[in-house]
Design an enzyme around this catalytic site. Sequence first.
Site, PDB file in Angstrom:
ATOM      1  N   SER A  50      -0.484   6.592  -9.442  1.00 58.60           N
ATOM      2  CA  SER A  50      -0.404   6.585  -7.984  1.00 58.60           C
ATOM      3  C   SER A  50      -0.051   7.973  -7.439  1.00 58.60           C
ATOM      4  CB  SER A  50       0.653   5.580  -7.515  1.00 58.60           C
ATOM      5  OG  SER A  50       1.936   6.094  -7.820  1.00 58.60           O
ATOM      6  N   ASP A  84      -4.430   5.504  -7.994  1.00 57.88           N
ATOM      7  CA  ASP A  84      -4.015   4.343  -7.200  1.00 57.88           C
ATOM      8  C   ASP A  84      -3.288   4.791  -5.928  1.00 57.88           C
ATOM      9  OD1 ASP A  84      -3.467   1.566  -6.805  1.00 57.88           O
ATOM     10  OD2 ASP A  84      -1.437   1.859  -7.593  1.00 57.88           O
ATOM     11  N   ASP A 106      -6.523   4.913  -0.005  1.00 56.17           N
ATOM     12  CA  ASP A 106      -5.721   3.989   0.800  1.00 56.17           C
ATOM     13  C   ASP A 106      -5.485   4.575   2.188  1.00 56.17           C
ATOM     14  OD1 ASP A 106      -3.844   2.373   1.926  1.00 56.17           O
ATOM     15  OD2 ASP A 106      -2.397   2.504   0.297  1.00 56.17           O
ATOM     16  N   GLU A 136      -8.714  -0.576   0.824  1.00 61.61           N
ATOM     17  CA  GLU A 136      -7.769  -1.639   1.163  1.00 61.61           C
ATOM     18  C   GLU A 136      -7.918  -2.024   2.624  1.00 61.61           C
ATOM     19  OE1 GLU A 136      -3.831  -1.847  -0.517  1.00 61.61           O
ATOM     20  OE2 GLU A 136      -3.019  -1.267   1.402  1.00 61.61           O
TER      21      GLU A 136
END
Length: 278
Positions: A50, A84, A106, A136
Site C-alpha cells: 500500500s 494497493d 484509489d 474503488e
Amino acid sequence: MPAAPTAELVSAARASGHGVAAFNVITLEHAEAIASAAEQTGLPVILQISENAVKFHGGRPEPLIAATTAIACGAKVPVAVHLDHINSEDLLRAGVAAGVTSVMFDACALPYAENVEVTARITAWAHERGVWVESELGEVGGKDGAHAPGVRTDPGEAAAFIAATGVDALAVAVGSSHAMTERTAELDFDLITRLRAGVGVPLVLHGSSGVPDGDLRRAVTAGMTKINIGTALNVAFTAAVRDHLVAEPAVVDPRRYFRPARAAMTSTVAHLLKVIAA
Ligand code: G3H
Ligand code: ZN
C-alpha cells in the site's frame, strides 16, 4: 518463476468460482510468511503493497517492491505483486517503473466526477503499459471513502463507473470496514449478488479482516473474487511479539521474536487461504 500477473490470478479465480486472497506486505517478514503459507497450501496468492507501507519505508517504493518481487519469484506457487490504495500518481508511475503489473488506484474520496476523470486517465495510461487496474467506488457523494461503516455501493452507479473509466476490477462497499480487529462485520450478501449480476468486472472485498470465515466463503460464493486482508496479519504478528517479550524481557535480538511473529502470520494466512481460495 516470474511473479504471476494479478490479472491472471483474478481471472482464474473468477472463472472457477473461487476467491483469490491478497495480503498486505509491510515488512519482509510479512512477504515471507504469505509466500510460505501459499506454498504450504499449494494455493496462489497476491502480495500487495500500500501507499501507507511505502510511506513507512521512507516514501521510496523500489526497495519494498524489489524484495517482495524476489519473494514472489522464488515461490513454488503463483504469487503476484500488486500496489494497493495508491492515491499518488507519482507513486503509481514509480511502482510500474519498478516492475509492478497491477495497481489499485484509489480516488474514491474525490467527488464522483473527479474520481471518474482521474481514474479514466490513469487507467488509459496503465493499459497502454499492460498494467491491470483496480479502482474503488463507495457511496456517490460519500466523504469517508468506500469502506467507512454504513457505506454501500449502488450496482447501477458501479456499472456506470466501470463503463466511464475502463477499470479491470472494482472494490465495492458491502458492509466491511478497514482495520477491524474483531471479526464482527456483517456483509450484505443480497447486495453482493446484485453487484455480481450488474457489474461486468471482478469485485474486490476490502477490510476483510473483520469478516468471519463462514461469511468470507459465502461472499466468494455470492460474487466477490479478490479478498483483501491486512489487519489479521498484524494482529497475529503483534500478539506473538508481545508474548515473546513478556516471557523473555531481556531479549535483544529481533530474530528471537520476529521468528515466532512470522510463524504466526504464516499460520493465519494458511488458514485464510483455505477459507477463501480452496
Ligand atoms: O486494502 C487492504 C485491505 O482492505 C485490508 O483491510 O486490514 O481491514 O483487512 P484490513
Ligand atoms: Zn483496502
